[in-house]
Design an enzyme around this catalytic site. Structure first.
Site: not given
Ligand code: UD1
Length: 363
Positions: A207
């Site tokens: 991820h």
């Molecule tokens: C975040 C953390 C990472 C952690 C990870 C665990 C940061 C910079 N990164 O990364 O350190 O290892 O969480 O999972 O804070 N999305 C969804 N649903 C959700 C959440 C996210 O669809 O509930 C999708 C969206 O497209 C979003 C992307 O995932 O833009 C990234 O989500 P984000 O919370 O920005 O970062 P993670 O990759 O989850």
């Protein structure tokens, strides 16, 4: 003593579980603020129900966005919350955008900040998590370090005076849930279609931005999973699903069977049922280690260097460069060597509450 915990993403909910439990056995007041960084049921709600965490007292509902937008949204939403709650400590967890925003909002309001899982370093300044860790550690008043290595990093950065070695709270929750799973107190994990839990399989997750956002890189990693000689249960984070779709890449190919992220106990059961783990997750590297399964980490470095001892964990940045050695490495048996207890004894959360109370009483 009143403590506000600020959490928002899946790994923080896992760490919150033992902390909330440790507070529940005391007279201290523990307020939970969920930023809403993770909002999918599979990444958030199932952790509250599955791990018995009390429902958040406050939900900020910030959702996804660029780093600046997401961090800024938490920061501005926290002001009225901290104004109202006026806690004795703000406790932030790990290295996400919610961690950094929570720390900065508290510092600006002169509320003491404690950072749980302080001192981890990848020394890779291109990782968003590395910015978040370094900035949070330097903003915080109390650094709760999980390992001796983390303490060394904090000392090297001149932060030794603010540091306490408490152990890793993930050991508390992982071993408790492992015992429940082994005692049959959980239903079998919902592994992807096509994975037979009675036959050898590898458990995989992917991820991180460094692995998902560049199409060439993601194609290489998916190709490497596809050619493994045992079935691979790929528990796909929504970010992986979104990026693969945007890049026109298929997740389900060759050995790979795609499923959804699992609740915590199912994940533990899934690791225990597997012959090994392939991942870029920090938490899962450590869970594989604690549960005695060999792990192959698709990165060039790890913050959890203790897992590399005796080959329990191996770093592979470019599987393609290994040729046939890639498949034998990813499917290697568990090492014979014991693992020791570099992450502590499973009582870290109790120690965290104790240290917070002692430091509060000494003010
Ligand atoms: C975040 C953390 C990472 C952690 C990870 C665990 C940061 C910079 N990164 O990364 O350190 O290892 O969480 O999972 O804070 N999305 C969804 N649903 C959700 C959440 C996210 O669809 O509930 C999708 C969206 O497209 C979003 C992307 O995932 O833009 C990234 O989500 P984000 O919370 O920005 O970062 P993670 O990759 O989850």
């Amino acid at each position: 003593m009143k403590v506000v915990s600020i959490v928002g993403a899946r790994p923080q909910l896992v760490k919150l579980a033992p902390i909330a439990q440790a507070f529940a056995n005391t007279e201290h007041q523990h307020v939970i603020v969920h930023t809403g960084q993770h909002y999918d049921v599979n990444l958030s709600d199932v952790f509250f129900t599955g791990l018995g965490i009390p429902a958040p007292d406050v939900h900020l509902g910030v959702g996804s966005g660029s780093h600046g937008v997401q961090t800024g949204a938490v920061l501005s939403a926290m002001d009225p919350v901290l104004e109202r709650e006026r806690p004795d400590w703000v406790l932030v967890y790990g290295d996400t955008n919610s961690t950094l925003a929570g720390a900065v909002s508290a510092v600006k309001m002169h509320i003491p900040v404690a950072h749980l899982e302080a001192g981890l370093r990848s020394f890779n300044r291109r990782m968003p998590e590395e910015h978040n860790r370094v900035l949070t550690d330097h903003a915080a008043d109390l650094l709760l370090a999980p390992t001796e290595e983390a303490v060394r990093h904090l000392r090297d950065e001149g932060l030794g005076d603010r540091t306490e070695l408490v152990g890793d709270v993930m050991v508390d929750v992982c071993l408790r849930v492992r015992d429940d799973v082994l005692a049959g107190r959980h239903t079998a994990p919902a592994l992807p279609d096509g994975i037979d839990p009675e036959q050898p399989y590898l458990l995989a997750t992917l991820h991180r931005a460094e692995n998902t956002d560049d199409p060439k890189r993601l194609a290489e990693l998916l190709g490497a999973l596809a050619k493994l000689p045992v079935p691979v249960a790929l528990l796909a984070h929504p970010r992986l699903v979104a990026r693969a779709e945007a890049h026109g890449l298929k997740l389900q190919q060759g050995a790979v069977h795609v499923g959804t992220p699992l609740p915590y106990a199912s994940m533990v059961a899934g690791v225990l049922g597997s012959v090994g783990v392939v991942t870029d997750s920090g938490g899962l590297q450590k869970e594989a280690f604690l549960l005695g399964r060999p792990c192959t980490t698709l990165r060039s470095e790890t913050e959890w260097v203790e897992t590399l001892e005796d080959g329990w964990n191996h770093l592979v940045n470019h599987p393609d460069e290994l040729g046939d050695d890639w498949t034998s490495l990813a499917t290697r048996p568990a090492p014979q060597a014991g693992r020791g207890t570099p992450y502590g004894d499973g009582a870290a959360a109790k120690r965290v509450v104790q240290v917070l109370a002692e430091r509060f009483a000494a003010r």
